[in-house]
Design an enzyme around this catalytic site. Structure first.
Site, PDB file in Angstrom:
ATOM      1  N   CYS A  29       0.820  -1.214   0.000  1.00 44.12           N
ATOM      2  CA  CYS A  29       0.000   0.000   0.000  1.00 44.12           C
ATOM      3  C   CYS A  29       0.860   1.273   0.000  1.00 44.12           C
ATOM      4  O   CYS A  29       1.414   1.638   1.034  1.00 44.12           O
ATOM      5  CB  CYS A  29      -0.899  -0.048   1.236  1.00 44.12           C
ATOM      6  SG  CYS A  29      -1.763   1.467   1.619  1.00 44.12           S
ATOM      7  N   CYS A  32       0.051   3.884   2.646  1.00 45.34           N
ATOM      8  CA  CYS A  32       0.474   3.432   3.978  1.00 45.34           C
ATOM      9  C   CYS A  32       1.913   3.862   4.247  1.00 45.34           C
ATOM     10  O   CYS A  32       2.245   4.287   5.357  1.00 45.34           O
ATOM     11  CB  CYS A  32       0.358   1.917   4.104  1.00 45.34           C
ATOM     12  SG  CYS A  32      -1.334   1.287   3.943  1.00 45.34           S
TER      13      CYS A  32
END
Length: 104
Positions: A29, A32
């Site tokens: 991600c 993230c």
């Protein structure tokens, strides 16, 4: 920053003596990775008032399912064992602090 697993989640988050902001994240991600250094800064500045923790959602799917996390990153703020706020997606430090202002 505390690294959470299914084994230590309840002890570290639900029984904590101060609010805990949990970052649900995944290796794949990009947002993230963008928010991780922001969370480290917030922990350094506000660590006396809030604990910051992270949990890899791919490695701990039962926790993801328990709290209905639909995407990464999701930040859940826990107080007294309950989710009191959920923030979905990456944010700037200023916006994240504004979102959390009532709890800091």
């Amino acid at each position: 920053m505390i690294t959470l697993t299914s084994e230590n989640f309840d002890e570290q988050v639900l029984r904590a003596d101060k609010p805990v902001l949990v970052d649900f994240w995944a290796e794949w991600c990009p947002p993230c990775r963008m928010i991780a250094p922001i969370l480290e800064q917030i922990e350094a500045e506000y660590g006396d008032r809030i604990r910051i923790a992270k949990i890899n959602g791919d490695e701990n799917p039962e926790i993801v399912e328990r709290y209905d996390v639909m995407g990464f990153p999701t930040l859940n703020l826990y107080r007294d064992g309950q989710v009191v706020q959920q923030i979905m997606g990456a944010r700037s430090k200023r916006r994240l602090l504004a979102d959390l202002a009532d709890h800091l």
